[in-house]
Design a protein around this motif. Structure first.
Motif, short mmCIF file in Angstrom:
data_model
loop_
_atom_site.label_atom_id
_atom_site.label_comp_id
_atom_site.label_asym_id
_atom_site.label_seq_id
_atom_site.Cartn_x
_atom_site.Cartn_y
_atom_site.Cartn_z
N ILE A 134 0.83 -1.21 0.00
CA ILE A 134 0.00 0.00 0.00
C ILE A 134 0.86 1.26 0.00
O ILE A 134 0.56 2.24 -0.69
CB ILE A 134 -0.95 -0.01 1.22
CG1 ILE A 134 -1.99 -1.12 1.09
CG2 ILE A 134 -1.66 1.33 1.38
CD1 ILE A 134 -2.94 -1.22 2.26
N GLY B 226 1.77 2.56 -3.32
CA GLY B 226 0.71 2.70 -4.32
C GLY B 226 0.57 1.45 -5.17
O GLY B 226 0.11 1.52 -6.30
N PHE B 227 0.96 0.27 -4.60
CA PHE B 227 0.91 -1.01 -5.31
C PHE B 227 1.69 -0.96 -6.62
O PHE B 227 1.25 -1.47 -7.65
CB PHE B 227 -0.54 -1.44 -5.57
CG PHE B 227 -1.29 -1.81 -4.32
CD1 PHE B 227 -1.16 -3.07 -3.77
CD2 PHE B 227 -2.09 -0.88 -3.68
CE1 PHE B 227 -1.85 -3.40 -2.62
CE2 PHE B 227 -2.79 -1.21 -2.52
CZ PHE B 227 -2.66 -2.48 -1.99
N THR C 293 -3.07 4.00 -4.70
CA THR C 293 -3.64 3.00 -3.79
C THR C 293 -5.16 3.00 -3.86
O THR C 293 -5.80 1.94 -3.92
CB THR C 293 -3.18 3.29 -2.35
OG1 THR C 293 -1.75 3.25 -2.29
CG2 THR C 293 -3.76 2.27 -1.38
N TYR D 290 -6.32 1.44 -7.06
CA TYR D 290 -6.19 -0.03 -7.03
C TYR D 290 -7.46 -0.67 -6.46
O TYR D 290 -8.01 -1.60 -7.06
CB TYR D 290 -4.97 -0.40 -6.19
CG TYR D 290 -4.92 -1.87 -5.80
CD1 TYR D 290 -4.51 -2.84 -6.71
CD2 TYR D 290 -5.28 -2.27 -4.52
CE1 TYR D 290 -4.48 -4.17 -6.35
CE2 TYR D 290 -5.25 -3.59 -4.15
CZ TYR D 290 -4.84 -4.54 -5.06
OH TYR D 290 -4.82 -5.87 -4.71
#
Length: 550
Positions: free
Chosen positions: A352, A355-356, A503, A506
């Motif tokens: 996380i 921001g993946f 994030t 996602y």
């Protein structure tokens, strides 16, 4: 050989590089100009199709057309961005002669970046100033006792709130630290000085990026609500078609006779002078309203039966079915690609806090692979990325048209041909502007490698198994490539500055997949649409009816 001897050769190379740069820029922007003219023509036809003839206003019409055009033009800039970074290199991974100079590549990159600056600034102007002002101006216009000056004052008063929100977003984006100050133990003044220096060095990019990313969160909600539904309802409506006009007229006639019989039955109770009970009066009122709707419906069906568009639509039925099948396969490809991309982030990202973010491609993404497969055959990959971008916009339009404009559970406006109010059109364009802002993020999720680098390749030097020799291997550009060998698109750099937005996107992608599957299930269970779907409803006024008929 002396430097003077090299002078003419160097001058000729610089001239050739400049000419190549101009030709590439001219090619890219010529395509963009052509797309601009097509988009402007489409926007005019689209707005005029849905605009109410009775309530149409010049200012609202121009605003709606321009706002919709800006939304579509902004979405068309992404394929141009990908084309320009890809065109710098040969398929074997080497830079073309005119692009070998870093300064030349920088000029092209800056041109695209300035185009993003301009369009995104115009988007902020539309969302926070232009559209709100025109909307509130026409809301005040409905009050006949208000003069023009009072209308403008009231509209400016409400619009000022939007301006404050825009200023707050720009300030937050300008001073939110992307990196920790180098001197953690410094004074507060030194830390503030560092933030101002960073703002000057970045030319205000973080401020604009933060504002656009914040609006994109609202766009994500609109994409989940309208685009996901539109991607399921549009193809299935094309496949299923509409009900028979003749059968609908016969069914409507039977309904009219039945309601007329109920009305006569209730009126018969008061023939001897006795008053009707409150229950009978309520039922009589409901039946009379229902009768008016059925009679209007009958007139619309009569017009539809004799209209040439209905006959042409019946003749094009096989083409509609094929188009619907193509659209549903397209939608399923999107959803599968989005699922694989999200699964890749869930399994191989840094989590996380990043921001993946995923470095490289760990799972095979069908859409990404398709774009990379098409890249040797110019310009198929650019055509596909353009089709994907436009598909998102048109399915969003279909979703808004079928659902109408809602605020939670309250239906604000309907979008119907020839009877859409000016405020509804402004709302429609506002939603499309926000959806377009999120489109770049969605397409990046669908094909991350291609959106970042296009069709670029690079040469990787590796040692031979035997001996001291080395060999050069052509590889596709990805996050592991050397920074000076692959040029990242300006769209990616501009819109991925803040990890926390990525994030949220996602998790939003997972919700999008869920809403699409629910919408697909609901659309499959629903029957065929009426040939006059949405044209006649109980709350329509007689004026709107006359307007449509005439």
């Amino acid at each position: 050989m002396s430097i003077e001897a090299h002078g003419p050769c160097l001058l000729q190379e610089v001239k050739m590089a400049d000419q190549s740069l101009l030709s590439v820029s001219a090619l890219g922007w010529s395509i963009f100009a052509l797309v601009f003219l097509v988009i402007l023509s489409f926007c005019w036809v689209y707005i005029r199709k849905y605009q109410s003839r009775q309530e149409s206003e010049v200012i609202s019409t121009i605003t709606a057309i321009c706002a919709l055009a800006i939304a579509l033009i902004t979405s068309a800039l992404l394929p141009v961005d990908i084309f320009l970074v890809s065109y710098m290199k040969h398929p074997n991974g080497t830079y073309k002669e005119w692009a070998e100079n870093n300064e030349t590549r920088g000029q092209i990159e800056d041109t695209v970046l300035y185009a993003y600056y301009s369009l995104y600034s115009i988007l902020l102007f539309c969302v926070f100033l232009w559209i709100p002002f025109v909307y509130f101006y026409y809301e005040e216009k409905e009050d006949d006792s208000v003069n023009k000056c009072s209308q403008v004052k009231s509209a400016l008063k409400y619009t000022f709130g939007f301006i404050i929100v825009c200023a707050a977003l720009l300030l937050i984006g300008a001073f939110i630290p992307l990196e920790a100050p180098p001197n953690q133990n410094g004074t507060q003044w030194e830390k503030m000085q560092y933030l101002f220096e960073e703002l000057g060095n970045n030319h205000g990019v973080p401020a604009l990026s933060f504002s656009i990313s914040s609006l994109t969160l609202i766009g994500m909600l609109a994409v989940i609500t309208y685009t996901a539904y539109g991607m399921s309802v549009l193809p299935l409506n094309l496949i299923k078609g509409t009900r028979s006009v003749v059968y609908e007229r016969l069914e409507n006639t039977e309904d009219i006779e039945e309601v007329e019989h109920q009305v006569e039955k209730i009126k018969a109770k008061c023939e001897d002078g006795r008053p009707l009970s409150s229950r009978d009066r309520r039922n009589l009122h409901e039946f009379e309203d229902k009768l008016q709707v059925l009679q209007r419906r009958g007139r619309h069906l009569e017009i539809a039966e004799s209209h040439c568009c209905t006959k042409v639509g019946s003749a094009l039925r096989p083409l509609k079915i094929l188009l619907g099948i193509f659209f549903i396969l397209f939608a399923l490809l999107f959803v599968v690609a989005l699922f694989i991309s999200n699964l890749d982030k869930a399994l191989h990202s840094a989590g996380i806090s990043s921001g993946f973010m995923v470095f490289g491609t760990n799972l095979t993404n069908p859409l990404n692979e398709l774009l990379l497969t098409l890249q040797p055959v110019f310009p198929l990959d650019y055509v596909l990325i353009t089709v994907i971008t436009m598909y998102f916009v048109f399915t969003s339009m279909a979703g808004i048209r079928n659902m109408g404009i809602w605020f939670f559970w309250i239906r604000l406006y309907k979008i119907r041909p020839k009877r859409t109010r000016p405020q509804a059109l402004l709302f429609l364009c506002m939603i499309l502007l926000l959806i377009v802002l999120h489109t770049s993020f969605m397409i990046y999720s669908l094909a991350p490698q291609y959106v970042m680098y296009g069709s670029q390749n690079y040469l990787l030097q590796s040692p031979m198994p035997l001996g001291n020799n080395t060999t050069w291997t052509t590889k596709t550009c990805d996050a592991n490539a050397p920074q000076d060998e692959c040029t990242v698109t300006r769209s990616y750099l501009f819109l991925h500055k803040f990890w926390f937005f990525s994030t949220i996107y996602y998790f939003g992608n997972w919700v999008f997949i869920g809403v699409f599957l629910i919408g697909l299930l609901v659309s499959c269970c629903k029957g065929k649409k009426s040939v006059i779907e949405g044209e006649v409803e109980a709350d329509d006024s007689d004026m709107s009816e006359d307007e449509y008929v005439h």
